[in-house]
Design a protein around this motif. Structure first.
Motif, PDB file in Angstrom:
ATOM      1  N   TYR A 120     -34.233 -13.073  20.377  1.00 12.11           N
ATOM      2  CA  TYR A 120     -33.420 -13.920  19.519  1.00 12.11           C
ATOM      3  C   TYR A 120     -32.077 -13.239  19.249  1.00 12.11           C
ATOM      4  CZ  TYR A 120     -38.196 -15.500  18.806  1.00 12.11           C
ATOM      5  OH  TYR A 120     -39.485 -15.920  19.009  1.00 12.11           O
ATOM      6  N   THR A 141     -33.982 -17.023  23.859  1.00  9.91           N
ATOM      7  CA  THR A 141     -35.323 -17.602  23.767  1.00  9.91           C
ATOM      8  C   THR A 141     -35.263 -19.028  23.256  1.00  9.91           C
ATOM      9  OG1 THR A 141     -36.412 -15.471  23.456  1.00  9.91           O
ATOM     10  CG2 THR A 141     -37.562 -17.413  22.616  1.00  9.91           C
ATOM     11  N   ALA A 143     -38.025 -22.271  22.219  1.00  2.93           N
ATOM     12  CA  ALA A 143     -39.432 -22.544  21.948  1.00  2.93           C
ATOM     13  C   ALA A 143     -39.562 -23.806  21.106  1.00  2.93           C
ATOM     14  CB  ALA A 143     -40.072 -21.359  21.231  1.00  2.93           C
ATOM     15  N   ASN A 144     -40.797 -24.306  21.020  1.00  2.00           N
ATOM     16  CA  ASN A 144     -41.028 -25.512  20.226  1.00  2.00           C
ATOM     17  C   ASN A 144     -41.492 -25.180  18.811  1.00  2.00           C
ATOM     18  OD1 ASN A 144     -43.642 -24.678  20.640  1.00  2.00           O
ATOM     19  ND2 ASN A 144     -44.261 -26.432  21.895  1.00  2.00           N
ATOM     20  N   ALA A 147     -37.853 -20.605  15.361  1.00  2.00           N
ATOM     21  CA  ALA A 147     -37.621 -19.209  15.715  1.00  2.00           C
ATOM     22  C   ALA A 147     -36.659 -18.575  14.704  1.00  2.00           C
ATOM     23  CB  ALA A 147     -37.040 -19.131  17.123  1.00  2.00           C
ATOM     24  N   PRO A 179     -36.976 -19.792  28.129  1.00  2.00           N
ATOM     25  CA  PRO A 179     -38.085 -20.499  27.493  1.00  2.00           C
ATOM     26  C   PRO A 179     -39.255 -19.536  27.317  1.00  2.00           C
ATOM     27  CG  PRO A 179     -37.873 -21.133  29.801  1.00  2.00           C
ATOM     28  CD  PRO A 179     -36.668 -20.312  29.472  1.00  2.00           C
ATOM     29  N   HIS A 180     -39.799 -19.484  26.116  1.00  2.00           N
ATOM     30  CA  HIS A 180     -40.766 -18.434  25.804  1.00  2.00           C
ATOM     31  C   HIS A 180     -41.943 -18.424  26.767  1.00  2.00           C
ATOM     32  CE1 HIS A 180     -44.291 -16.759  23.647  1.00  2.00           C
ATOM     33  NE2 HIS A 180     -43.420 -15.810  23.350  1.00  2.00           N
ATOM     34  N   SER A 184     -45.699 -22.653  24.657  1.00  2.00           N
ATOM     35  CA  SER A 184     -44.901 -22.547  23.432  1.00  2.00           C
ATOM     36  C   SER A 184     -43.553 -23.248  23.549  1.00  2.00           C
ATOM     37  CB  SER A 184     -44.683 -21.077  23.076  1.00  2.00           C
ATOM     38  OG  SER A 184     -44.095 -20.381  24.162  1.00  2.00           O
ATOM     39  N   THR A 185     -43.307 -23.825  24.710  1.00  2.00           N
ATOM     40  CA  THR A 185     -42.031 -24.521  24.939  1.00  2.00           C
ATOM     41  C   THR A 185     -42.258 -26.004  25.194  1.00  2.00           C
ATOM     42  OG1 THR A 185     -41.158 -22.481  25.911  1.00  2.00           O
ATOM     43  CG2 THR A 185     -39.893 -24.495  26.275  1.00  2.00           C
ATOM     44  N   THR A 189     -38.874 -29.618  27.085  1.00  2.00           N
ATOM     45  CA  THR A 189     -37.870 -28.561  26.916  1.00  2.00           C
ATOM     46  C   THR A 189     -37.730 -27.726  28.179  1.00  2.00           C
ATOM     47  OG1 THR A 189     -38.251 -28.453  24.530  1.00  2.00           O
ATOM     48  CG2 THR A 189     -37.214 -26.548  25.548  1.00  2.00           C
ATOM     49  N   MET A 206     -39.019 -16.229  31.789  1.00  2.00           N
ATOM     50  CA  MET A 206     -40.122 -16.876  31.087  1.00  2.00           C
ATOM     51  C   MET A 206     -41.422 -16.107  31.278  1.00  2.00           C
ATOM     52  SD  MET A 206     -41.433 -20.847  31.346  1.00  2.00           S
ATOM     53  CE  MET A 206     -41.788 -20.759  33.097  1.00  2.00           C
ATOM     54  N   GLU A 214     -53.382 -19.577  27.772  1.00  2.00           N
ATOM     55  CA  GLU A 214     -52.300 -20.333  28.422  1.00  2.00           C
ATOM     56  C   GLU A 214     -52.847 -21.178  29.575  1.00  2.00           C
ATOM     57  OE1 GLU A 214     -48.450 -19.411  31.296  1.00  2.00           O
ATOM     58  OE2 GLU A 214     -49.170 -17.826  29.957  1.00  2.00           O
TER      59      GLU A 214
END
Length: 435
Positions: A120, A141, A143-144, A147, A179-180, A184-185, A189, A206, A214
């Motif tokens: 970040y 970064t 993410a959804n 952050a 994208p993380h 998480s994205t 996105t 990523m 995952e």
């Protein structure tokens, strides 16, 4: 103009040229000549028989997480118990800059000349890399979740646009989207990231196929592998730097090879997490470029690539039940020129060749631990320590000489980091009291 003479030179060029005693001529930020024997006339700097080689390339890192190093090491749920609450409560632009400055010192002292970072407030990390003289890829970064530096994807993309503008023409720093991870994205996105990267001609970093949850998310949500989710988003291109790749299927690996995507291998981090062994030998056999990375210092503890080299090959030997898996020469390729290729920078750095950037490290061969040297690649893989790095040069500028970093204030960087650590400790006590 400087001529670095009386050196053993490991070039890592396409034919793996080695020069027992030679010289490298640097003008401005580039290597303009090299050879064996006596140097030409000029500003000759005696390397005292030390080894000159390309600087190490670290293709996956979270620099500010130096401030999390050693925290909750033996706690299985430390990510949710400590790390995420600490990030939400305490990670600010100032904290990121302090952690990144401590990381930059460690990278320089460990012989790393190029680093790819994703975290970040990457504008602050870019500023630290700029001031320190390092070469880097800085990844905003996305993410959804909310952050530390953005609450929505739109805010994240605004920060990404600003980052790209800031470093558009920088000679050493490249912006990237980060994208993380797929889970998480999310697919929308990720698709937007792929479109953004294609439009800007910039790389994507990523985490991919890193954890078993995952894989389950991808199967339950999309009915396919997590790598296939990334492919549906349009992310599987030569611009992708995929960190970890612990659990790809055979079809995933074939897809990676066909698309030209790259992998950042994090052996110490993976081992500490107990996740198993990434199929690096199988990926490289398919022609996938793989670099050796440290991950963040919370996960792997150290940011020097030398500490990754022995585990990198040992894990592949264990998996393949053969001493011959991932030979030392390939390990050093992955730490230098192949690592540079994963970042799209092999035309600039990763080897000692005329026309390339003068990104060099000087390694003392004085310690008895390093002798006798039957195989220079074995010595580097199994016996060399970051403390053997005597000097570090990026773009023709010495960032460290005789173990003294000249571009950063070491005492201040450490003092600032310890001050932040006191805040973290107080928050940890609070968390433990309420859990």
């Amino acid at each position: 103009m400087a001529i670095l003479a009386n050196a053993r030179i490991l070039t890592m060029d396409p034919t793996l040229t080695e020069i027992e005693q030679g010289w490298v001529q640097v003008e401005g930020d580039r290597i303009i000549a090299l050879g064996a024997g006596d140097p030409p006339a000029g500003d000759v700097q005696d390397m005292g028989g030390d080894l000159l080689m390309p600087g190490m390339v670290n293709p996956h890192c979270h620099m500010p997480m130096t401030l999390f190093r050693g925290l909750g090491e033996d706690v299985d749920d430390r990510l949710f118990r400590y790390i995420l609450p600490l990030e939400r409560a305490l990670v600010t632009a100032e904290v990121v800059e302090v952690g990144a400055r401590l990381a930059a010192l460690e990278l320089i002292r460990g012989g790393v000349t190029t680093v790819a970072d994703m975290y970040y407030f990457e504008d602050r990390i870019g500023a630290v890399l700029d001031a320190s003289g390092l070469r880097g890829v800085v990844g905003q970064t996305l993410a959804n979740f909310a952050a530390p530096d953005h609450a929505t994807p739109d805010e994240g993309f605004a920060r990404l646009d600003a980052l790209a503008d800031t470093y558009k023409n920088h000679p050493r720093i490249t912006a990237s989207a980060a994208p993380h991870a797929p889970y998480s994205t999310g697919l929308p996105t990720m698709t937007r990231v792929a479109e953004w990267a294609a439009a800007h001609g910039l790389p994507v970093q990523m985490h991919l196929a890193e954890t078993e949850p995952e894989l389950k998310w991808a199967q339950d949500t999309h009915g396919c592998s997590t790598v296939e989710v990334a492919d549906r988003a349009g992310l599987l291109t030569s611009a992708l730097i995929a960190a970890h790749m612990m659990y790809p299927t055979e079809a995933d690996m074939d897809l990676f090879a066909a698309c030209g995507a790259h992998v950042a291998y994090n052996p110490r981090s993976n081992g500490k997490a107990g996740r198993g062994i990434a199929p690096i030998t199988a990926l490289r056999a398919r022609g996938v470029k793989v670099g050796i990375a440290t991950d963040g210092p919370m996960s792997g503890n150290t940011l020097d690539v030398f500490s990754q080299l022995a585990p990198a090959t040992m894990f592949q030997k264990i998996a393949g039940r053969s001493r011959g898996m991932l030979p030392c020469v390939d390990v050093i390729r992955m730490a230098t020129i192949e690592g540079a290729a994963t970042l799209g920078l092999a035309d600039k750095t990763g080897s000692v060749e005329v026309g390339k950037q003068a990104d060099l490290i000087r390694i003392s061969l004085a310690d008895p631990r390093l002798h006798p040297i039957y195989d220079i690649y074995s010595m580097l893989t199994y016996a060399t320590l970051p403390s053997d790095v005597r000097a570090t040069m990026v773009a023709g500028k010495w960032l460290m000489q005789d173990r003294h970093v000249t571009t950063l204030d070491t005492a201040k960087a450490l003092a600032d980091a310890l001050q932040i650590a006191h805040r973290f400790k107080a928050k940890i006590v609070e968390i433990d009291l309420h859990s």
